[in-house]
Each structure stands twice: as structure tokens, then as C-alpha cells.
Design an enzyme around this catalytic site. Structure first.
Site, short mmCIF file in Angstrom:
data_model
loop_
_atom_site.label_atom_id
_atom_site.label_comp_id
_atom_site.label_asym_id
_atom_site.label_seq_id
_atom_site.Cartn_x
_atom_site.Cartn_y
_atom_site.Cartn_z
CD GLN A 102 -2.68 -1.26 2.52
OE1 GLN A 102 -2.77 -0.32 3.30
NE2 GLN A 102 -3.23 -2.43 2.78
CG HIS A 168 -3.36 -0.69 7.70
ND1 HIS A 168 -4.06 -1.22 8.77
CD2 HIS A 168 -3.87 -1.32 6.60
CE1 HIS A 168 -4.93 -2.12 8.34
NE2 HIS A 168 -4.82 -2.20 7.02
CD GLU A 261 -15.04 2.59 12.71
OE1 GLU A 261 -15.13 1.70 13.57
OE2 GLU A 261 -14.35 3.63 12.88
CE1 TYR A 271 -14.39 9.13 16.17
CE2 TYR A 271 -12.27 9.92 16.96
CZ TYR A 271 -13.56 10.18 16.55
OH TYR A 271 -14.04 11.46 16.54
CE1 TYR A 282 -9.44 -8.75 6.62
CE2 TYR A 282 -7.78 -7.87 8.10
CZ TYR A 282 -8.66 -7.70 7.04
OH TYR A 282 -8.76 -6.48 6.44
#
Length: 388
Positions: A102, A168, A261, A271, A282
Site C-alpha cells: 500500500q 496502513h 466506518e 475511536y 480476519y
């Protein structure tokens, strides 16, 4: 949890979502959204114009004044697309990026001072001591006298700590409406627990000065170090960050298996990740759902199964009058454009448009058109205008 009203546009099979109290892998394969609840195959309220195509795009931003468009590609390429001709050229002077998983070149946003100094801010994944981490830098975009180029590039913020792995990073950028503060989303780097540790910036949204220093007035400003940068924490992979016309800050965030979300971001709020989530680990491991009184900020909307929200834009234009103040999320595994009706701090009706490709980014154009950028594999740049 009260079910949301879902209006379905196009041939998609499925979505279950909840309003206030709920990600999915950013590289997840395409998947269904769940059973539709209303208006299958209804006519779209917009026309779609295909205007360009890119290889592995990640973000786009319109430049004030000219309306020219900057588009990043994860490989490290930055494109400048002329508003009048549609011609595009590569911008020189981009940073060296870690193009893996990513990681790569991420967001690009004109500075609040762009019309005076030509400065733009960018984010990317970089290597260094300890591994790989997100960085945010700024540079002056020079467009005269030859090829466009970034000059005087300087890093203003680094995600701490760097870690192994290539997931991430998040690294979305937003500026406060008054132009005084820089907000950056910082993912948990697939580690989970650091998102509950305010001694680092993994799993947080940080609030900085334009120079990258911790902003005065932050919730833990007196503690110094990385802690002083934090505006909110307990995030997993917040890949969307935008201010609504009313000044509220919103973030879209990938959950694990389900539990994606849309959050209203408040200073000092936790959060919940990885302590609570409306999704599951997972492999089926259970995580407690958000519940009233648990001490964690619950999302305004959550999705189960996952749609993989890769971006967020809150519309403020005049072209689609009925959409003013609404949130638009690009769905990756969901292959859709998702609209959420926002009314102040609450979310209402959710509408899903099947685009047939992974949607990486959504932006509002200078004239109020909605621009959609598909992910690698599709790569089309689309312009949406009201249907006749």
C-alpha cells in the site's frame, strides 16, 4: 443499531450498514456489497464523462485559479493535467518513495497559501531507520520555463515510529477551513495495539501547524513529543479526510472484516481500534461491537460486509444542490461511489452507485462537478455532472 436507508443504483449485489454505532484490506479483491434494499437499476442522477486514464493513481487535487489537476501515482509519478486542453505532463522533483504493498506516493493538496506562493503538500511512504513510514512534505510547484517541477521540497512531518511492513500508511491530508492547521491521518501500520498508545502517532489523526509542528491547543499539547501532535486516536486505516462546509472534520476508515466506518472526528476522542469494532478479525475472531457508554467514539455509519473506503470528499458545490454537505466515499472492494446524507453531525440516507471498478479517489471540481478516479486496473478519470 438502526438500519440505514439504502438506495441502490446499478447492478450491485449487497450491503448491510448501520447508523451510529459500527476494514478491509486496501488491496482486497473486488466483492459484493450485500442485498440491495431499494430502487435497483434506477437511473443515475448524473452523467458520466470519461476524460483520462492513469496506471496506478492514488489521489488528485485541483489547483486554485487555473483549475489544472494534479494526480499522483503510487510509483512516485506526479501528473499535471491542463484544465483547458486535457494535456498532461509529469512533474519533476518528486520524492523517492517506497513503492510496495500500500506504500508509494500518496496524497497531494494545494496549500492554503497556494495562490500566493505555489506551495503544495504531498504524502508518501519512505524508508529509514526502523523500517518504513509515512512522510508529509511541501514544495513549490513551478510551472513556467520548461517542465513543471517541485522546488525546495522539505519534509514537515513523519509518522512515528517507522515499522516493518507495507500496509496502513493512510497519510491523507486536509487543511482546516481557516487555513491555519494541517491535519494528517496516520494508519496503525497493521499493528493494532499502537492505536491505543498515545506515545506514538500510529492509528491517529494529527493536527499540526503548516510548518509541521504540534499545533497549540491540541488535546495533549502539554505532554510534548509525538503525543502533542495527536488530535484523535484509536483509528485503524483512515484513508479519507475532509472538512464539511460547516467546518466539521470527517474521516472514512477501513475496518477489518466488515466494520468500515465514517467518523466525525472530534479532538481528544478515542475511536476504539482494536478494542472495539463493528467488524471481526480476519479468520473470524470476534471483536466487541461499539456500544453506548463503552468510552469510545462510535462511527456515524458503519458497513458490514466491507466496502473498503479509500477516500472521502464532502461536497460543497452548487452544481448538485441536493448533495450540498453530503459525504462521498470511494469504495475499493465495493467498486462503487457511496453517498451519505449528512445533516450536521448526524448521518442519514446512504446511496450506492455501482461503478464497476475500484474507486480510489473522489474530488469536487472548480465548477461543482464530481470527479472520480478509479484504482489501478481501471484507472479512468471520470467527471460526473447532473443528468438532464
Amino acid at each position: 443499531m438502526k438500519p440505514a436507508t439504502v438506495l441502490r443504483r446499478g447492478l450491485v449485489a449487497g450491503l448491510v450498514l448501520a447508523l451510529a454505532p459500527a476494514c478491509s484490506s486496501d488491496t482486497a479483491s473486488s466483492g459484493a456489497l450485500g442485498p440491495s434494499t431499494a430502487e435497483d437499476d434506477a437511473a443515475w442522477p448524473f452523467e458520466v464523462e470519461h476524460v483520462d486514464r492513469f496506471g496506478e493513481p492514488w489521489a488528485m487535487a485541483f489547483l486554485p485559479g487555473s483549475g489544472d489537476l494534479l494526480v499522483t501515482e503510487r510509483s512516485g509519478t506526479l501528473h499535471l493535467r491542463d484544465a483547458a486542453s486535457g494535456e498532461r505532463v509529469e512533474v519533476e522533483g518528486t520524492p523517492t518513495v517506497v513503492d510496495a504493498g500500500q506504500g508509494g506516493l500518496g496524497d497531494v493538496v494545494p496549500a492554503p497559501t497556494y495562490e500566493d506562493d505555489g506551495v503544495v503538500y504531498l504524502s508518501w511512504a519512505e524508508a529509514g531507520d526502523g523500517g518504513v513510514g509515512a512522510a508529509v512534505g511541501r514544495a513549490r510547484l513551478e510551472t513556467g520555463g520548461g517542465a513543471p517541477r517541485l522546488e525546495d521540497l522539505e519534509v514537515v512531518w513523519r509518522q512515528t515510529p517507522r515499522t516493518a511492513g507495507d500496509g496502513h500508511f493512510s497519510h491523507r491530508i486536509a487543511f482546516s477551513p481557516d487555513g491555519r492547521h494541517l491535519f494528517v491521518s496516520s494508519g496503525d501500520r497493521q499493528l493494532g495495539d499502537p492505536a491505543q498508545d498515545t506515545g506514538n502517532t500510529l492509528g491517529t489523526i494529527v493536527r499540526l501547524t503548516l510548518d509541521g509542528d504540534p499545533a497549540p491547543g491540541n488535546p495533549m499539547a502539554d505532554e510534548g513529543g509525538a503525543t502533542a501532535e495527536i488530535w484523535s486516536w484509536g483509528h485503524r486505516n483512515p484513508l479519507g479526510l475532509d472538512f464539511a462546509p460547516d467546518g466539521r472534520l470527517w474521516s472514512s476508515e477501513m475496518g477489518p472484516e466488515g466494520g468500515d466506518e465514517l467518523n466525525r472526528v472530534e479532538p481528544g476522542a478515542n475511536y476504539g481500534w482494536p478494542e472495539v469494532s463493528d467488524g471481526s478479525d480476519y479468520g473470524g475472531g470476534e471483536i466487541p461491537d461499539h456500544a453506548e457508554g463503552d468510552g469510545y467514539a462510535a462511527p456515524a455509519v458503519s458497513w458490514n460486509p466491507s466496502i473498503s473506503p479509500g477516500s472521502l470528499m464532502v461536497y460543497g458545490g452548487d452544481l448538485f444542490e441536493d448533495w450540498q454537505g453530503d459525504a462521498f466515499l470511494g469504495a475499493l472492494s465495493g467498486e462503487a461511489l457511496v453517498r451519505v446524507d449528512l445533516d450536521g453531525e448526524t448521518a442519514g440516507e446512504v446511496e450506492v452507485y455501482d461503478m464497476g471498478e475500484r474507486v480510489r479517489a473522489v474530488e469536487e471540481g472548480p465548477d461543482g462537478a464530481v470527479w472520480v478516479l478509479e484504482d489501478e486496473g481501471g484507472g479512468r478519470l471520470l467527471r460526473l455532472t447532473p443528468a438532464d
